[in-house]
Design an enzyme around this catalytic site. Structure first.
Site, PDB file in Angstrom:
ATOM      1  CD  GLU A 138      38.138  48.628  32.775  1.00  0.00           C
ATOM      2  OE1 GLU A 138      37.820  48.346  33.227  1.00  0.00           O
ATOM      3  OE2 GLU A 138      38.809  49.715  33.095  1.00  0.00           O
ATOM      4  NE  ARG A 285      43.257  50.605  42.986  1.00  0.00           N
ATOM      5  CZ  ARG A 285      42.531  49.275  43.131  1.00  0.00           C
ATOM      6  NH1 ARG A 285      44.210  48.505  43.384  1.00  0.00           N
ATOM      7  NH2 ARG A 285      42.420  48.359  42.473  1.00  0.00           N
TER       8      ARG A 285
END
Length: 402
Positions: A138, A285
């Site tokens: 990203e 995460r």
């Protein structure tokens, strides 16, 4: 099939708890009477929240149109390579810190997805790591002063942190001469009582220092204080706090960009940005989140090396275009900023999405024309030659396949 080649696009708002209340509603020109968080505005064809395009036949799902008419929408070449629109475009408003996270490589994502499918973990399960088979590189471009954590500090800088923070002195020997992996595993797998014993005094001191005006946003303690000050109950201290000290704290100014590839640990801290990523929702995460945390999976895919953050200013091209080169085939991004009588001309190689941050622009195509203003989004189909102009000023960002 549709005759027009340029359309307005309506994105999808995501109301995640970390989002702000004002920026996205004001940008969209709508009220937020319920005072709910507006975290992200998605523009693309991701199956979980596809955008719609506004046509003479009504609002149609971009995902469905790409699927049914790929040659007209994204182009045969892009479809052959990716089988879909390969990017997802977003506006973000980060009020509270996002989770410490890492994105997998394409091969790792495919393997992880197949393993979870075989294990019978439902796609919408809270315990699912891999939502699709894709990687998720990203790039973000700041729309305001923006702060993020990005990769491990350089070797000596991290050693200095461990030596100068009293609570971290027991970690100096574990880190040794730059052993990022051993240090990270130690912090992530410590007993919770030990985590609390080490971090509670540190957090109390940082809150006091922030209240005394001794800290700035360049200091880890500023962000640690933001997490805990004013809370009645702290409960178990989140071990993501270690990362705030171990990672680079990066400030990005409007119009500057940061690319994040597979394996780079990161977390957004505060601000607004425009973000472009591969068309995936795969996030591993490791803390600072109520969402599913899988420390083992996170560590398996983390790159344990120092990173000097590369804040891109962008490459100036003619016609008001600034390009931000990204080392992936899935997406490209440009800033298009025009002043009075400025113009920009191009032929779309793929489906292109323009998000207008400020001002108004006119898009003139071979078949139809469109006027697009702040808070609006335009989509231009593959193969269309178009011309953009403005009466005064326009700031927009364009997503495309390179």
């Amino acid at each position: 099939m549709l005759q027009d080649k340029i359309f307005k696009l309506k994105g999808k708002v995501q109301h995640y708890a970390w989002g702000g209340y004002d920026y996205i509603p004001q940008w969209l020109g709508i009220a937020n009477a319920e005072h709910i968080p507006y975290a992200e505005y998605w523009m693309g064809a991701h199956p979980s929240a596809p955008s719609v395009i506004v046509t003479q036949n009504g609002a149609l799902s971009l995902n469905q149109l790409v699927h049914d008419h790929h040659a007209e929408f994204i182009g045969e070449k892009v479809f052959e390579q990716f089988g879909e629109l390969p990017y997802l475009f977003k506006i973000l408003d980060v009020k509270d810190m996002l989770s410490i996270q890492v994105h997998p490589t394409k091969a790792a994502a495919a393997a992880g997805f197949e393993a979870e499918e075989a294990a019978g973990i439902k796609l919408d399960s809270a315990f699912r790591n891999y939502k699709d088979r894709n990687h998720k590189p990203e790039v973000m471009i700041a729309l305001s002063e923006f702060w993020l954590l990005h990769g491990f500090r350089e070797k000596d800088a991290l050693k200095n942190v461990l030596q100068t923070v009293p609570e971290f002195q027991p970690l100096v020997s574990i880190y040794g001469d730059g052993n990022y992996k051993t240090l990270s595993e130690h912090g992530m797998y410590m007993q919770q009582e030990e985590v609390n014993a080490m971090l509670v005094p540190l957090i109390k001191r940082e809150i006091q220092r922030k209240q005394n005006g001794e800290l700035t946003k360049n200091d880890p303690g500023w962000w640690v204080s933001k997490l805990y000050e004013g809370k009645e109950e702290w409960g178990n201290i989140d071990r993501g706090v270690f990362s705030i000290y171990f990672f680079n704290i990066v400030e990005v100014h409007p119009g500057e960009a940061v690319f994040q590839g597979a394996g780079v640990p990161h977390a957004y801290l505060e601000g607004q940005n425009v973000e472009l990523m591969a068309n995936s929702d795969n996030v591993l995460r490791g803390g600072l989140t109520p969402k599913h945390v899988d420390v083992g999976e996170l560590l398996k895919h983390t790159t344990f090396e120092a990173i000097v953050p590369n804040v891109m200013k962008g490459e100036q091209k003619e016609n008001g275009e600034t390009n931000y080169p990204c080392p992936v085939p899935d997406f490209g991004i440009s800033k298009i900023e025009l002043h009075e009588n400025g113009s920009y001309q191009n032929t779309a190689n793929s489906l292109e999405i323009f998000v207008v941050i400020d001002g108004t622009m006119s898009i003139k195509g071979m078949v139809n024309n469109l006027s697009v203003s702040k808070g609006e989004v335009a989509v231009i189909l593959a193969g269309e030659t178009y011309h953009i102009s403005t009466d005064s000023h326009v700031l927009s960002y364009k997503a495309f396949v390179p």
